[in-house]
Design a protein around this motif. Structure first.
Motif, PDB file in Angstrom:
ATOM      1  N   THR A  64      -6.849   1.028  -5.314  1.00 41.93           N
ATOM      2  CA  THR A  64      -7.942   1.992  -5.468  1.00 41.93           C
ATOM      3  C   THR A  64      -9.166   1.573  -4.670  1.00 41.93           C
ATOM      4  OG1 THR A  64      -7.159   2.529  -7.697  1.00 41.93           O
ATOM      5  CG2 THR A  64      -9.387   3.212  -7.126  1.00 41.93           C
ATOM      6  N   CYS A  65      -9.425   0.288  -4.619  1.00 47.00           N
ATOM      7  CA  CYS A  65     -10.581  -0.234  -3.882  1.00 47.00           C
ATOM      8  C   CYS A  65     -10.230  -0.555  -2.437  1.00 47.00           C
ATOM      9  CB  CYS A  65     -11.129  -1.471  -4.587  1.00 47.00           C
ATOM     10  SG  CYS A  65     -11.687  -1.153  -6.273  1.00 47.00           S
ATOM     11  N   VAL A  66      -9.084  -0.051  -1.969  1.00 50.42           N
ATOM     12  CA  VAL A  66      -8.589  -0.215  -0.592  1.00 50.42           C
ATOM     13  C   VAL A  66      -8.808  -1.638  -0.090  1.00 50.42           C
ATOM     14  CG1 VAL A  66      -8.705   2.191   0.071  1.00 50.42           C
ATOM     15  CG2 VAL A  66     -10.745   0.829   0.313  1.00 50.42           C
ATOM     16  N   THR A  67      -8.330  -2.602  -0.868  1.00 53.52           N
ATOM     17  CA  THR A  67      -8.502  -4.004  -0.527  1.00 53.52           C
ATOM     18  C   THR A  67      -7.268  -4.582   0.155  1.00 53.52           C
ATOM     19  OG1 THR A  67      -9.972  -4.252  -2.429  1.00 53.52           O
ATOM     20  CG2 THR A  67      -9.124  -6.266  -1.423  1.00 53.52           C
ATOM     21  N   GLY A  68      -6.127  -4.555  -0.528  1.00 52.88           N
ATOM     22  CA  GLY A  68      -4.908  -5.084   0.060  1.00 52.88           C
ATOM     23  C   GLY A  68      -4.497  -6.438  -0.469  1.00 52.88           C
ATOM     24  N   LEU A  69      -5.349  -7.100  -1.278  1.00 51.74           N
ATOM     25  CA  LEU A  69      -4.922  -8.337  -1.919  1.00 51.74           C
ATOM     26  C   LEU A  69      -3.845  -8.006  -2.948  1.00 51.74           C
ATOM     27  CD1 LEU A  69      -8.335 -10.148  -2.551  1.00 51.74           C
ATOM     28  CD2 LEU A  69      -6.615 -10.731  -0.851  1.00 51.74           C
ATOM     29  N   ASP A  70      -2.809  -8.825  -3.021  1.00 50.32           N
ATOM     30  CA  ASP A  70      -1.737  -8.519  -3.963  1.00 50.32           C
ATOM     31  C   ASP A  70      -1.146  -9.789  -4.545  1.00 50.32           C
ATOM     32  OD1 ASP A  70       0.727  -9.349  -2.281  1.00 50.32           O
ATOM     33  OD2 ASP A  70      -0.318  -7.990  -0.936  1.00 50.32           O
ATOM     34  N   LEU A  71      -0.649  -9.651  -5.766  1.00 52.11           N
ATOM     35  CA  LEU A  71       0.059 -10.728  -6.439  1.00 52.11           C
ATOM     36  C   LEU A  71       1.559 -10.546  -6.341  1.00 52.11           C
ATOM     37  CD1 LEU A  71      -2.093 -10.923  -9.725  1.00 52.11           C
ATOM     38  CD2 LEU A  71      -2.311 -12.317  -7.659  1.00 52.11           C
ATOM     39  N   ALA A  72       1.985  -9.374  -5.893  1.00 48.67           N
ATOM     40  CA  ALA A  72       3.408  -9.061  -5.754  1.00 48.67           C
ATOM     41  C   ALA A  72       3.601  -8.255  -4.479  1.00 48.67           C
ATOM     42  CB  ALA A  72       3.906  -8.268  -6.968  1.00 48.67           C
ATOM     43  N   ASP A  73       4.490  -8.692  -3.631  1.00 49.64           N
ATOM     44  CA  ASP A  73       4.733  -8.009  -2.371  1.00 49.64           C
ATOM     45  C   ASP A  73       5.148  -6.558  -2.630  1.00 49.64           C
ATOM     46  OD1 ASP A  73       5.327  -7.929   0.583  1.00 49.64           O
ATOM     47  OD2 ASP A  73       7.345  -7.545  -0.206  1.00 49.64           O
ATOM     48  N   PRO A  74       4.500  -5.587  -1.980  1.00 50.24           N
ATOM     49  CA  PRO A  74       4.792  -4.171  -2.260  1.00 50.24           C
ATOM     50  C   PRO A  74       6.254  -3.786  -1.995  1.00 50.24           C
ATOM     51  CG  PRO A  74       2.764  -4.378  -0.995  1.00 50.24           C
ATOM     52  CD  PRO A  74       3.398  -5.737  -1.012  1.00 50.24           C
ATOM     53  N   LEU A  75       6.886  -4.410  -1.005  1.00 52.70           N
ATOM     54  CA  LEU A  75       8.244  -4.035  -0.641  1.00 52.70           C
ATOM     55  C   LEU A  75       9.268  -4.615  -1.599  1.00 52.70           C
ATOM     56  CD1 LEU A  75      10.248  -2.699   1.295  1.00 52.70           C
ATOM     57  CD2 LEU A  75      10.200  -4.803   2.669  1.00 52.70           C
ATOM     58  N   SER A  76       9.157  -5.900  -1.890  1.00 53.84           N
ATOM     59  CA  SER A  76      10.197  -6.571  -2.677  1.00 53.84           C
ATOM     60  C   SER A  76       9.993  -6.466  -4.181  1.00 53.84           C
ATOM     61  CB  SER A  76      10.270  -8.054  -2.275  1.00 53.84           C
ATOM     62  OG  SER A  76       9.023  -8.697  -2.486  1.00 53.84           O
ATOM     63  N   ASN A  77       8.796  -6.090  -4.625  1.00 50.93           N
ATOM     64  CA  ASN A  77       8.529  -6.076  -6.061  1.00 50.93           C
ATOM     65  C   ASN A  77       8.415  -4.677  -6.659  1.00 50.93           C
ATOM     66  OD1 ASN A  77       7.786  -9.038  -7.124  1.00 50.93           O
ATOM     67  ND2 ASN A  77       7.094  -8.837  -5.002  1.00 50.93           N
ATOM     68  N   TRP A  78       7.969  -3.709  -5.866  1.00 53.29           N
ATOM     69  CA  TRP A  78       7.765  -2.374  -6.406  1.00 53.29           C
ATOM     70  C   TRP A  78       8.853  -1.426  -5.906  1.00 53.29           C
ATOM     71  CZ3 TRP A  78       4.346  -2.357 -10.171  1.00 53.29           C
ATOM     72  CH2 TRP A  78       3.317  -3.300 -10.166  1.00 53.29           C
ATOM     73  N   SER A  79       9.317  -0.567  -6.794  1.00 51.31           N
ATOM     74  CA  SER A  79      10.306   0.441  -6.417  1.00 51.31           C
ATOM     75  C   SER A  79       9.648   1.505  -5.551  1.00 51.31           C
ATOM     76  CB  SER A  79      10.902   1.079  -7.669  1.00 51.31           C
ATOM     77  OG  SER A  79       9.911   1.818  -8.376  1.00 51.31           O
ATOM     78  N   PHE A  80      10.439   2.482  -5.135  1.00 46.98           N
ATOM     79  CA  PHE A  80       9.882   3.576  -4.338  1.00 46.98           C
ATOM     80  C   PHE A  80       8.791   4.299  -5.117  1.00 46.98           C
ATOM     81  CE2 PHE A  80       9.932   8.133  -3.216  1.00 46.98           C
ATOM     82  CZ  PHE A  80       9.537   8.031  -1.894  1.00 46.98           C
TER      83      PHE A  80
END
Length: 451
Positions: A64-80
């Motif tokens: 939401t804050c268009v930052t990009g810091l993450d604790l879980a890789d978007p590809l390998s951790n989140w579904s579609f």
């Protein structure tokens, strides 16, 4: 008559909602809804379930804050489905809730009332509500156009590499994320370190998004450089100077560093230096490890992240023109002038004071947060300072320590990301100042020793 007197949550009269407070609360609402959606089991891949509520809160805040810091890789951790939620939060967060709300009203052919225009003007940093509707329409159309073109162009590289399904989805995701200066990526951009086409599209989209809706509108109206407003010329010139200056610095500084640019071919080093300079302006993509840079390069990176993009854009930071005003105030002070003059125009003292106040609040907040995290973590101040500046500047760059931080330090980052997107000055005005009261008493002047 009853309909005319009916209030909404956006009204600004007595008992109504302060515009800046409405903007701040709208972002908080988006973060809450995003967290609730990401809590659904179908949003995580089956092999990566878990992480608790805080992982979802951190991800929703970062998107939401268009930052990009993450604790879980978007590809390998989140579904579609989870990736779709992240992308929607990126889009809404970049445009702002009221911009997206206005899009719905325009599609439904509903009128945007005056109180809503006031909120929009506050979100975009405008003083005049008269041009808000046209600016919103052009901003939304421009956003859709640039993101669509970016996704289409990226598809020519991603589809042959990843296949039709993944390739098209990656293209849409990266096109929106780059324009929104979001920093979230599905494809590993380090694999494209020598690809001018892919990296160039990301850079162009990030710069266009970081210039801002106000400058777009001015360019569309003026068509010629000399007809542009002073603000637009300063924004465009400042952006170019920062990008080119950063390009020269990082290419030279990291040229022989084997952990960053040193392992690349000469042409790739030049491209990577430019990519680093552009993405420090709150986009947050990277093709080499930020933690392996020289300490001096990390400090310069923090300065760039603090500056950010332009007002009324998808980028954050203290903003380019704010830095220009501060520099002009410095020059005027060194010359012994009482007035701050910039290209034949006198800058109001109130604006100079606002620029100084905003800069000092952001810098001291970032420094205090870094010291607070150093207390929690027990050492390694420079990486923690880098993390703190990246969060308040809403830049998705990290030295690689985000996932290893304690719960307390991660909470600090969540607060920093929210403050960085909403704007610390707007946040303080919205929640700490209920009304502005003019000074009724005038006090005698007092000459103090400075320096």
């Amino acid at each position: 008559m009853k309909a005319w007197r009916r209030r909404t949550v956006w009204d600004t009269g007595r008992g109504g909602m302060n515009p800046t407070r409405a903007v701040a609360l709208s972002f908080g609402t988006m973060i809450l809804l995003g967290t609730l959606l990401l809590l659904l089991p179908v949003m995580r891949r089956p092999e990566t379930q878990g992480g608790g509520v805080f992982l979802r809160l951190f991800t929703a805040t970062s998107a939401t804050c268009v930052t990009g810091l993450d604790l879980a890789d978007p590809l390998s951790n989140w579904s579609f489905g989870g990736q779709v939620v992240i992308l929607l939060l990126l889009q809404l967060g970049a445009l702002g809730f009221m911009m997206a709300y206005s899009l719905v009203l325009l599609l439904l052919r509903r009128e945007i009332i005056l109180s809503q225009r006031v909120v929009l003007a506050s979100a975009l940093g405008l003083k005049n509500t008269g041009e808000v509707l046209r600016l919103v329409r052009h901003g939304l159309m421009g956003t859709a156009l640039f993101e669509s073109i970016g996704a289409l162009l990226l598809a020519f590289r991603f589809v042959p590499r990843y296949g039709w399904g993944r390739g098209l989805w990656y293209s849409v995701f990266h096109g929106i994320s780059a324009f929104c200066n979001g920093g979230f990526a599905l494809a590993d951009l380090s694999e494209f370190s020598g690809d001018v086409y892919v990296l160039g599209i990301h850079m162009v989209l990030s710069v266009i998004g970081g210039i801002g809706f106000i400058v777009w509108e001015d360019i569309l109206r003026a068509r010629k450089w000399r007809r542009l407003s002073l603000y637009s010329r300063l924004a465009l010139t400042g952006t170019a100077v920062l990008i080119l200056g950063g390009w020269a610095y990082f290419t030279n500084s990291e040229w022989n560093n084997p952990a960053t640019l040193g392992a690349m071919a000469p042409g790739e080093r030049v491209l990577a230096g430019l990519f680093q300079s552009v993405n420090l302006r709150t986009a947050g993509f990277s093709i080499f490890s930020q933690g392996e840079m020289k300490e001096t390069a990390q400090v310069v990176s923090m300065l760039f992240m603090l500056i950010g993009g332009c007002s009324g854009s998808t980028a954050c930071g203290i903003k380019v023109v704010t830095v220009v005003v501060l520099f002009a105030a410095l020059v005027s002070g060194l010359q012994g002038r009482e007035d701050v003059v910039l290209r034949g125009w006198s800058i109001p003292r109130r604006q100079v004071q606002n620029a100084m106040t905003l800069t000092m609040v952001v810098v001291f907040t970032a420094l205090f947060s870094a010291l607070l995290m150093a207390h929690f973590e027990g050492g390694g101040f420079l990486p923690l300072c880098f993390e703190s500046v990246a969060s308040i500047g809403t830049v998705g760059l990290s030295t690689g320590i985000t996932g290893s931080l304690s719960f307390a330090s991660r909470c600090v980052l969540v607060v920093q990301m929210y403050l960085g997107r909403v704007g610390i000055l707007a946040f303080s005005l919205a929640f700490l100042t209920r009304r502005r009261v003019d000074d009724k008493l005038k006090y005698p002047n007092c000459e103090l020793l400075i320096g």
